[in-house]
Structures are given as structure tokens and as C-alpha cells.
Design a protein around this motif. Structure first.
Motif, PDB file in Angstrom:
ATOM      1  N   PHE A 109      46.876  31.777  31.614  1.00 33.13           N
ATOM      2  CA  PHE A 109      48.049  32.631  31.768  1.00 33.13           C
ATOM      3  C   PHE A 109      47.799  33.444  33.028  1.00 33.13           C
ATOM      4  CE2 PHE A 109      44.961  34.842  29.105  1.00 33.13           C
ATOM      5  CZ  PHE A 109      44.870  36.091  29.690  1.00 33.13           C
ATOM      6  N   TYR A 110      48.696  34.364  33.342  1.00 35.21           N
ATOM      7  CA  TYR A 110      48.436  35.243  34.481  1.00 35.21           C
ATOM      8  C   TYR A 110      48.664  36.683  34.070  1.00 35.21           C
ATOM      9  CZ  TYR A 110      48.249  37.501  38.957  1.00 35.21           C
ATOM     10  OH  TYR A 110      47.889  38.348  39.980  1.00 35.21           O
ATOM     11  N   SER A 111      47.765  37.553  34.483  1.00 30.68           N
ATOM     12  CA  SER A 111      47.882  38.988  34.256  1.00 30.68           C
ATOM     13  C   SER A 111      47.422  39.687  35.521  1.00 30.68           C
ATOM     14  CB  SER A 111      47.019  39.426  33.066  1.00 30.68           C
ATOM     15  OG  SER A 111      46.820  40.830  33.093  1.00 30.68           O
ATOM     16  N   ASP A 112      48.279  40.503  36.090  1.00 30.96           N
ATOM     17  CA  ASP A 112      47.898  41.199  37.317  1.00 30.96           C
ATOM     18  C   ASP A 112      46.739  42.175  37.097  1.00 30.96           C
ATOM     19  OD1 ASP A 112      48.818  41.608  40.236  1.00 30.96           O
ATOM     20  OD2 ASP A 112      48.648  43.654  39.473  1.00 30.96           O
ATOM     21  N   PRO A 113      46.766  43.036  36.060  1.00 27.80           N
ATOM     22  CA  PRO A 113      45.616  43.926  35.850  1.00 27.80           C
ATOM     23  C   PRO A 113      44.317  43.161  35.635  1.00 27.80           C
ATOM     24  CG  PRO A 113      47.482  44.637  34.523  1.00 27.80           C
ATOM     25  CD  PRO A 113      47.852  43.306  35.086  1.00 27.80           C
ATOM     26  N   LEU A 114      44.382  42.057  34.891  1.00 32.95           N
ATOM     27  CA  LEU A 114      43.165  41.274  34.655  1.00 32.95           C
ATOM     28  C   LEU A 114      42.655  40.672  35.953  1.00 32.95           C
ATOM     29  CD1 LEU A 114      41.053  40.125  32.780  1.00 32.95           C
ATOM     30  CD2 LEU A 114      42.654  38.296  32.153  1.00 32.95           C
ATOM     31  N   SER A 115      43.554  40.266  36.844  1.00 31.40           N
ATOM     32  CA  SER A 115      43.103  39.718  38.123  1.00 31.40           C
ATOM     33  C   SER A 115      42.332  40.767  38.915  1.00 31.40           C
ATOM     34  CB  SER A 115      44.290  39.192  38.930  1.00 31.40           C
ATOM     35  OG  SER A 115      45.087  40.231  39.456  1.00 31.40           O
ATOM     36  N   HIS A 116      42.773  42.016  38.875  1.00 24.75           N
ATOM     37  CA  HIS A 116      42.038  43.093  39.554  1.00 24.75           C
ATOM     38  C   HIS A 116      40.625  43.220  38.992  1.00 24.75           C
ATOM     39  CE1 HIS A 116      45.326  45.396  41.815  1.00 24.75           C
ATOM     40  NE2 HIS A 116      45.970  44.408  41.221  1.00 24.75           N
ATOM     41  N   LEU A 117      40.519  43.211  37.675  1.00 21.75           N
ATOM     42  CA  LEU A 117      39.203  43.331  37.042  1.00 21.75           C
ATOM     43  C   LEU A 117      38.301  42.149  37.393  1.00 21.75           C
ATOM     44  CD1 LEU A 117      40.378  44.570  33.529  1.00 21.75           C
ATOM     45  CD2 LEU A 117      39.083  45.907  35.196  1.00 21.75           C
ATOM     46  N   MET A 118      38.882  40.965  37.478  1.00 23.33           N
ATOM     47  CA  MET A 118      38.092  39.772  37.779  1.00 23.33           C
ATOM     48  C   MET A 118      37.586  39.772  39.219  1.00 23.33           C
ATOM     49  SD  MET A 118      40.198  36.894  35.580  1.00 23.33           S
ATOM     50  CE  MET A 118      39.397  35.513  36.383  1.00 23.33           C
ATOM     51  N   TYR A 119      38.440  40.158  40.157  1.00 25.23           N
ATOM     52  CA  TYR A 119      37.981  40.252  41.543  1.00 25.23           C
ATOM     53  C   TYR A 119      36.836  41.255  41.660  1.00 25.23           C
ATOM     54  CZ  TYR A 119      41.980  37.626  43.467  1.00 25.23           C
ATOM     55  OH  TYR A 119      42.885  36.645  43.809  1.00 25.23           O
ATOM     56  N   ALA A 120      36.975  42.404  40.971  1.00 23.51           N
ATOM     57  CA  ALA A 120      35.950  43.449  41.055  1.00 23.51           C
ATOM     58  C   ALA A 120      34.639  43.015  40.425  1.00 23.51           C
ATOM     59  CB  ALA A 120      36.462  44.725  40.387  1.00 23.51           C
ATOM     60  N   ALA A 121      34.716  42.179  39.393  1.00 25.57           N
ATOM     61  CA  ALA A 121      33.517  41.741  38.679  1.00 25.57           C
ATOM     62  C   ALA A 121      32.827  40.568  39.364  1.00 25.57           C
ATOM     63  CB  ALA A 121      33.889  41.345  37.249  1.00 25.57           C
ATOM     64  N   ALA A 122      33.567  39.786  40.137  1.00 27.99           N
ATOM     65  CA  ALA A 122      33.075  38.505  40.645  1.00 27.99           C
ATOM     66  C   ALA A 122      31.941  38.661  41.652  1.00 27.99           C
ATOM     67  CB  ALA A 122      34.223  37.730  41.283  1.00 27.99           C
ATOM     68  N   ASP A 123      30.998  37.733  41.560  1.00 30.49           N
ATOM     69  CA  ASP A 123      30.008  37.568  42.625  1.00 30.49           C
ATOM     70  C   ASP A 123      30.538  36.581  43.662  1.00 30.49           C
ATOM     71  OD1 ASP A 123      27.897  39.226  41.460  1.00 30.49           O
ATOM     72  OD2 ASP A 123      27.808  37.674  39.914  1.00 30.49           O
ATOM     73  N   MET A 124      31.229  35.545  43.185  1.00 33.47           N
ATOM     74  CA  MET A 124      31.846  34.560  44.068  1.00 33.47           C
ATOM     75  C   MET A 124      33.248  34.246  43.548  1.00 33.47           C
ATOM     76  SD  MET A 124      28.683  31.898  44.757  1.00 33.47           S
ATOM     77  CE  MET A 124      27.808  32.175  43.220  1.00 33.47           C
ATOM     78  N   VAL A 125      34.162  33.932  44.471  1.00 39.47           N
ATOM     79  CA  VAL A 125      35.513  33.519  44.115  1.00 39.47           C
ATOM     80  C   VAL A 125      35.749  32.145  44.722  1.00 39.47           C
ATOM     81  CG1 VAL A 125      37.972  33.970  44.419  1.00 39.47           C
ATOM     82  CG2 VAL A 125      36.429  35.852  43.867  1.00 39.47           C
ATOM     83  N   LEU A 126      36.113  31.187  43.874  1.00 41.38           N
ATOM     84  CA  LEU A 126      36.276  29.794  44.291  1.00 41.38           C
ATOM     85  C   LEU A 126      37.730  29.506  44.665  1.00 41.38           C
ATOM     86  CD1 LEU A 126      35.094  26.881  44.526  1.00 41.38           C
ATOM     87  CD2 LEU A 126      35.752  26.577  42.115  1.00 41.38           C
ATOM     88  N   VAL A 127      37.932  28.911  45.857  1.00 36.58           N
ATOM     89  CA  VAL A 127      39.268  28.501  46.319  1.00 36.58           C
ATOM     90  C   VAL A 127      39.144  27.092  46.912  1.00 36.58           C
ATOM     91  CG1 VAL A 127      41.332  29.185  47.594  1.00 36.58           C
ATOM     92  CG2 VAL A 127      39.634  30.921  46.981  1.00 36.58           C
ATOM     93  N   PRO A 128      39.244  26.039  46.083  1.00 36.17           N
ATOM     94  CA  PRO A 128      39.000  24.670  46.559  1.00 36.17           C
ATOM     95  C   PRO A 128      40.277  23.900  46.916  1.00 36.17           C
ATOM     96  CG  PRO A 128      39.015  24.673  44.181  1.00 36.17           C
ATOM     97  CD  PRO A 128      39.390  26.080  44.609  1.00 36.17           C
ATOM     98  N   SER A 129      41.229  24.546  47.575  1.00 35.84           N
ATOM     99  CA  SER A 129      42.554  23.970  47.811  1.00 35.84           C
ATOM    100  C   SER A 129      42.499  22.682  48.625  1.00 35.84           C
ATOM    101  CB  SER A 129      43.442  24.973  48.543  1.00 35.84           C
ATOM    102  OG  SER A 129      43.559  26.176  47.813  1.00 35.84           O
ATOM    103  N   MET A 130      43.406  21.764  48.299  1.00 32.75           N
ATOM    104  CA  MET A 130      43.568  20.549  49.091  1.00 32.75           C
ATOM    105  C   MET A 130      44.223  20.885  50.432  1.00 32.75           C
ATOM    106  SD  MET A 130      42.222  18.054  47.405  1.00 32.75           S
ATOM    107  CE  MET A 130      40.963  19.312  47.082  1.00 32.75           C
ATOM    108  N   PHE A 131      45.232  21.758  50.407  1.00 40.44           N
ATOM    109  CA  PHE A 131      45.770  22.337  51.636  1.00 40.44           C
ATOM    110  C   PHE A 131      46.198  23.752  51.310  1.00 40.44           C
ATOM    111  CE2 PHE A 131      49.606  20.698  49.631  1.00 40.44           C
ATOM    112  CZ  PHE A 131      50.585  21.640  49.928  1.00 40.44           C
ATOM    113  N   GLU A 132      46.173  24.621  52.296  1.00 45.09           N
ATOM    114  CA  GLU A 132      46.457  26.027  52.056  1.00 45.09           C
ATOM    115  C   GLU A 132      47.037  26.638  53.329  1.00 45.09           C
ATOM    116  OE1 GLU A 132      47.377  28.535  49.791  1.00 45.09           O
ATOM    117  OE2 GLU A 132      45.639  27.657  48.773  1.00 45.09           O
ATOM    118  N   PRO A 133      48.368  26.798  53.400  1.00 44.14           N
ATOM    119  CA  PRO A 133      48.949  27.367  54.619  1.00 44.14           C
ATOM    120  C   PRO A 133      48.261  28.653  55.066  1.00 44.14           C
ATOM    121  CG  PRO A 133      50.676  26.556  53.184  1.00 44.14           C
ATOM    122  CD  PRO A 133      49.388  26.418  52.409  1.00 44.14           C
TER     123      PRO A 133
END
Length: 703
Positions: free
Chosen positions: A576-600
Motif C-alpha cells: 500500500f502507500y502511506s506518506d507518513p510511513l514513507s518519511h519514517l522509512m527514509y529516515a530509518a534506511a541505511d540504503m534505498v534501492l531504486v532498480p528502475s528499467m528507465f527513469e526520466p
């Protein structure tokens, strides 16, 4: 000065606390003080209150209420204060209560208390000069009054013992908790551009209330940056019936005006063109601090254009609606006496503006000042249009259906041959941008599909400008969602955020386990096969993985969450998506994975850096422009900020993740320094806004 009866009532009704002189605290409700709103980026704080008044404020906070621009781009842009983004906070009325007459000593205390209250109230009233920021933290019920913070201070500085640690059993879940404090109200401060311009954006989306994807964020972010620099910026947007009128500040009806619109019909083999004048309603208001013009047909009974439960979700013909909207936008400018210097159009939906402007409005002298910029946010959507459908603009499509103008060359020899609206805008615009330099290069080298040929022909007026992020919304030092805030030089809060997320999700609370976070739409573009593999690989390597997102692949990831990872203490799949939870996850993360096939462009990797998380990305589009591998000998040391892989295979991604796991475990000091380093990277809209101003200036000199 407020009346003594109100002061007495407030003193009697509010919680008390001890100041150095024994004064009582006054509640915000009793003072009738307006709740503050949030400001943006560069914060200008008021002078600190005197010690006693400071404690009074703390009590208030706790009370519970067509031509090529071939020249090189130069001319530095500078910035200014945004007077158009002032929001009016709501006020809370005072309640008077009959109380016993005080003693002379009490009278003195109450008089002094009233002076203190007035001082605190004046401090809070300063927020009326600050812009309203529309985001998850700006809900009125969360409003607090607090003293101004000094430059560089953190919103909250707490230790482990003072945090209320969450549990997975909480209902409602921990990420919906009410923030303990909100950032102080502040105003943006930029240097004024000595050559302000009138810029009008024409767009189908605008954050926060008319947002489907990144287009809405870009329009609002760019408009704010240019407003702050002193430019006159307006955004023309469809008045979708799904918009909540209460979310548009100062909404008012300005006028109705007629818009030419045609429709081709065929009956018994005979084609007929019917022209009409559509009475169109013009409203103005403020969205996200930006001046907007909202357009729609005035008579609901005659048209269902822009009527529906969501943006892009109505029963109307979208192509017809946006062609009408393009003509209406230009007719609105003419009818209201506006003649801007820059017309900035976005995506296929608004591409016809460029075509109509030069071949009708400029040619006939109805508008004469503007130069036109087109920004392409995603080349997957090009705006196919049959020749007869273009008549919805009030002009015949045959005028543009040539190879030199807007004909879709893929349809040559077909019956009928079609137009491509995006191609038409590329041809007719003075300058064309896309949302990152690498995506622009990819478009010229096969990534632009059939439009690549057109872009090559006009390559002198084509380039990429990297998007920015809202550094007011994504700010680890001031984010009210976080249990503890942090910044370079004061990073203890990040470890507490990691423990907070681990506790709340029922994971192993272990600071030695590297935490990989992925926040993404679950669609093929985002590399869902690589995401699936990364979950398994991270767990095998002794790390932790948290996924937050939804999309086409929801069923597959939901099944994984319910089966093999149902009770896994190191893997949590949140579909699902939750904006407050996304803030908490970014703050907690050591690494953030973005494996896009293409990304403008991509915002995830830039937001990750705002929170001291090292991005792990596939080298494509905007990811290649913002993340530079820490082990790449060809990259300047000051640019290195993450882990990059080029292949679309598991092994390539695994090697990048494994280097991250190795450095996290073996190079603690290096890792800590990298966390602070990435937080200092400038991915703001101020930077991006300056690039656009340079191009606007070049366009003004184009013949």
C-alpha cells in the motif's frame, strides 16, 4: 491588549506550569491565537522569547488543540520572497468564564501574564506572513505553537528513554501517530531576480490537489521556486469536478468567456463539421502557495468535460477535453489581457498550446510577447490524434498534418494519417526540455522512440534539466513525523529512527543489520523483478528489507507477504502507500534501492539522500545524473554518494548491494561520514529553478 476577563478565564481554565516568577501558562484557545502553518526551505526565525515567555509558548504548544534557441545558456538567476504564498491560518475563539475577583498580588500577576500572552500571540501572528505548505504535516488538527528555532536547530532532540516505542499491535498503526511538534512558521528567503518575468504554466496536473504522478510535483515545485525569485508565475489548470474547492485558497469566479470548439460528425457517409462557442468559466485561487487559473465549461448541462470522480477518470473523451483546454487557456490569456513572456506547457495534454499560439494567436497579433517552452516528463505518452479530432481546438487538423509539423510518421500511408501532439509541440516550441540530462541523451539515442528523429532535427533547442525535491517537506531536521530529528553534525536521531521502524513493524531490533528500503510503484518500469530478487538476496546476506508500494504487481507481492514472509523478522512487504510511513522509512534506511528499467528523473534517490540513506540505483535517466558510485575511479571524490549498477540482471544488482553490505559492516566511520555527506547534496528546486530561468532568458533573445 486583551481584556482581563478573558485573561482570567484563560488562567482559570488552562493547565498551569511554573515560570521563574510563578506565572501561569495560557492556552492558545483562550488567547484566540491562529494555528501556525508551515514555511519552506531557507528558514528565517524570529528572535527567541524571553525565558518566561518561552515557557509560556511551550505550554501553548502542549494544550492539545517555432524558432530555435541555439545560443549558449548563460546569465545567472537569483531569487526573492514569495508574497503570493501567504496563507491565512484558522483562529480559535476565546471563551469567557466568570471567576472570583483576584487579590492585588493576583492582579499584578495577571497583568504581567497578559503582557506575556500578548508577546506570545504576536510571535504566533508572524505566521500570517508565511506561506501555507500543503503536505501531510499541515493538517489543522496537528497545529502547535512553539517558539522560533535558531538556524540549524532540530525540531526534536530526544533520547531513547523519552520515545514512546511502537509495537506492531498498535491500532491505528504507529505511523498515523500525531506529531509531537510542528516546525515553526517561517518564510522563504531568496535573492530577487533583477529581471522578473511573467511565466504561465499550462498543465493537466498540479500538486497537491491535482496530482497523479511526478508531473504535478514538478509544476508546483518549479512555480514556487520562481515565485520565490520574484517572478510573476501563474498556473492554468483544468477545473476538474473531483477537485475539492475547499483546498483552493481565495477561490473566486472572475468571468465567463467564449471558446471556439468544433466537432466532426459523419452520417450516412457524409462528414459534417459543426462549430460552436463554448462559454467557459474562469476562476482564480491559490494552490500550494501558487496563483492558479482554473478553467471549465460554464454550463454543466451542455458538457461533461472534466467531470468525473478523479483526474483522468471521468466519462469524457480525454483527447477532446485537453484540446478544448489548450484553446481555452490561450483564449483566457487574450480575454483577461494577459500577455506573458513565457508560456511553459507540459506533456501531450497541453502540446496544442504551442501549435495554436504561433499559427493563430501570435500570427493574428492577439498575443505577442511569449516564447514557448515544452517540458516532456515521459516519452511513453505522445498524444495521438486523428486529423478530424483536432477540430476540438476550433482549428482544422489538416493545417498541422504534414511531416514538417505534427504528422505521426508511423501512420504514413495509413487511412487516415494521424497527428502526434507531442511532436507538434516539439516543432513549434522555442525550447524543449525533459526532466534530466541523461534522459535527454537517451531520447536522442533510441529512448525517444519515433520522436527521437524529430528531437535530433531540433537538438540545438533540446536539453535536460534535472528535477528538484521539496526540501521543506523532505527535511530530516524539521520532519514532524520522525520520532527524533537529525542533521549533519547531529546524527544520533537517525539510529533512533531505525530502531523505531524496526520496533513498529515487529522486526529484529538490531543496529548491526543493514536496512534496505524500497519505496516504489510496483510496475514494470520500476524493475519489479529486481525488487523481488533483492528481497531474497538481502535476507540471505544478513540484512533487512522493507518494501512500501502498490501497482500492477500488487497480487504477486501480497502473496509473498502473506506466505513466505508472513512472520519474517527481517522482511516486511507493505503493499500500500502511506506518506507518513514513507518519511519514517527514509529516515530509518541505511540504503534505498531504486532498480528502475528507465527513469526520466526519479525523486526517490534524492529524497533518500535528504535522510542520510545511501542510494543503490541502476544507471539510467535521472538516476545516472544524481547518484555516483563510491568506487568509481572516474568520478570526482566530492560527487561520490551511492552504489550504481548498469545491467538489468540479478548479478549486477547483487554486486552493488553486496558492496553496500560490506562497507556498512566493516567501515563504520566511513559509512557515518557518507550519511552526512549525502545530506549536504543540493537537490532543491532552487537549483533547478535557476536552470530554467537561464533557458527562459535565452528564449527571450530567440528570433
Amino acid at each position: 491588549m486583551m481584556s482581563s476577563s478573558v485573561v482570567r478565564a484563560a488562567a482559570a481554565a488552562s493547565p498551569t506550569g511554573t515560570c521563574s516568577s510563578g506565572y501561569r501558562h495560557l492556552s492558545r484557545a483562550a488567547l484566540g491565537i491562529a494555528a501556525p502553518t508551515l514555511g519552506r526551505r531557507r528558514r528565517v526565525m524570529g528572535a527567541p522569547l524571553r525565558p518566561c515567555v518561552r515557557r509560556t509558548a511551550e505550554a501553548l504548544a502542549s494544550d492539545g488543540t517555432g524558432a530555435e534557441a541555439g545560443a549558449s545558456i548563460g546569465a545567472e538567476a537569483v531569487a526573492g520572497i514569495d508574497p503570493a504564498a501567504v496563507g491565512a491560518p484558522e483562529t480559535v475563539s476565546a471563551t469567557e468564564v466568570e471567576v472570583e475577583a483576584p487579590s492585588p498580588v493576583d492582579n499584578l500577576q495577571l497583568m504581567l501574564q497578559a503582557l506575556m500572552a500578548e508577546n506570545a500571540a504576536l510571535q504566533v501572528k508572524l505566521v500570517e506572513l508565511a506561506p501555507r505548505t500543503e503536505d501531510v504535516t499541515a493538517r489543522p488538527e496537528l497545529a502547535r505553537v512553539r517558539e522560533p528555532l535558531g538556524p540549524g536547530e532540530l525540531l526534536t532532540v530526544v533520547d531513547s528513554a523519552s520515545i514512546k516505542w511502537p509495537t506492531p499491535e498498535e491500532n491505528p498503526p504507529f505511523w498515523t501517530r500525531r506529531p509531537a511538534a510542528l516546525p515553526p512558521a517561517v518564510a522563504d528567503v531568496c535573492e530577487q531576480d533583477p529581471n522578473p518575468m511573467h511565466v504561465v504554466h499550462v498543465t493537466a496536473e498540479m500538486a497537491p490537489i491535482a496530482k497523479v504522478g511526478g508531473l504535478g510535483d514538478v509544476v508546483t515545485g518549479l512555480a514556487r521556486a520562481h515565485l520565490c525569485a520574484g517572478h510573476n508565475v501563474e498556473v492554468i489548470l483544468p477545473f476538474y469536478s473531483s477537485l475539492n474547492e475547499g483546498d483552493v485558497e481565495n477561490l473566486k469566479h472572475v468571468m465567463n468567456f467564449d471558446v471556439p470548439k468544433g466537432k466532426e460528425t459523419e452520417w450516412d457517409g457524409v462528414r459534417e463539421t459543426r462549430m460552436e462557442m463554448v462559454s467557459t468559466s474562469m476562476h482564480t485561487g491559490v494552490i500550494g502557495g501558487c496563483n492558479v487559473i482554473l478553467l471549465k465549461p460554464a454550463a454543466k448541462e451542455r458538457s461533461n468535460i472534466f467531470v468525473g470522480g478523479k483526474i483522468y477518470g471521468g466519462s469524457y473523451n480525454e483527447l477532446e477535453a485537453y484540446l478544448y483546454f489548450c484553446r481555452a487557456a490561450l483564449e483566457c490569456l487574450r480575454s483577461s489581457g494577459r500577455d506573458p513572456q513565457v508560456l511553459h506547457v507540459h506533456e501531450w495534454q497541453c502540446s496544442a498550446v504551442a501549435m495554436l499560439y504561433w499559427d493563430l494567436y501570435f500570427k493574428e497579433g492577439m498575443l505577442k510577447n511569449a516564447k514557448v517552452m515544452l517540458t516532456i516528463h515521459n516519452m511513453d505518452n505522445t498524444g495521438e490524434c486523428r486529423e478530424e479530432e483536432f477540430i476540438a481546438t476550433g482549428m482544422k487538423g489538416s493545417l498541422f498534418n504534414t511531416l514538417e509539423r505534427a504528422m505521426d510518421e508511423r501512420t504514413i500511408g495509413h487511412n487516415p494519417e494521424r497527428l502526434c501532439l507531442l511532436k507538434g509541440a516539439i516543432v513549434y516550441s522555442n525550447f524543449v526540455t525533459t526532466v534530466s540530462p541523461t534522459y535527454a541523451k537517451e531520447a536522442l539515442n533510441g529512448g525517444g522512440g519515433f520522436l527521437g528523429k524529430t528531437l535530433m532535427k531540433v537538438s540545438r533547442k533540446f536539453g535536460g534539466v534535472l528535477n528538484g525535491v521539496d526540501t521543506n517537506l523532505w527535511d530530516a531536521a524539521m520532519d514532524p513525523v520522525l520520532p527524533a530529528n537529525f542533521k549533519p553534525g547531529s546524527m544520533a536521531g537517525k539510529a533512533l529512527c531505525k530502531k523505531y521502524l524496526q520496533s513498529g513493524l515487529g522486526m529484529n531490533v538490531d543496529s548491526d543489520k543493514p536496512l534496505v528500503v524500497c519505496i516504489s510503484r510496483l510496475v514494470p518500469q520500476k524493475g519489479i523483478d529486481l525488487i523481488r530478487h533483492a528481497i531474497t538476496h538481502t535476507k540471505e546476506q544478513g540484512g533487512q528489507f522493507v518494501l512500501l508500494g502498490s501497482g500492477h504487481s500488487d497480487p504477486e507481492f501480497s502473496a509473498m507477504a502473506a506466505a513466505e514472509y508472513a512472520d519474517d523478522p527481517d522482511v516486511k512487504l507493505l503493499i500500500f502507500y502511506s506518506d507518513p510511513l514513507s518519511h519514517l522509512m527514509y529516515a530509518a534506511a541505511d540504503m534505498v534501492l531504486v532498480p528502475s528499467m528507465f527513469e526520466p528523473c526519479g525523486l526517490t534517490q534524492m529524497i533518500a539522500m535528504c535522510y542520510g540513506a545511501l542510494p543503490v540505483v541502476r544507471k539510467t535517466g535521472g538516476l545516472a545524473d544524481t547518484v555516483f558510485d563510491v568506487d568509481d575511479a572516474g568520478v570526482a571524490e566530492h560527487l561520490k554518494n551511492g552504489f550504481v549498477f548498469e545491467g538489468a540482471d540479478y548479478a549486477s544488482m547483487d554486486r552493488a548491494l553486496d558492496r553496500g553490505f560490506e562497507y556498512y559492516g566493516a567501515k563504520k566511520e566511513w559509512w557515518a561520514s557518507m550519511q552526512e555527506k549525502v545530506m549536504e547534496v543540493d537537490n532543491s528546486w532552487e537549483r533547478a529553478g535557476q536552470e530554467y530561468i537561464r533557458i527562459y532568458n535565452v528564449m527571450q533573445n530567440a528570433v
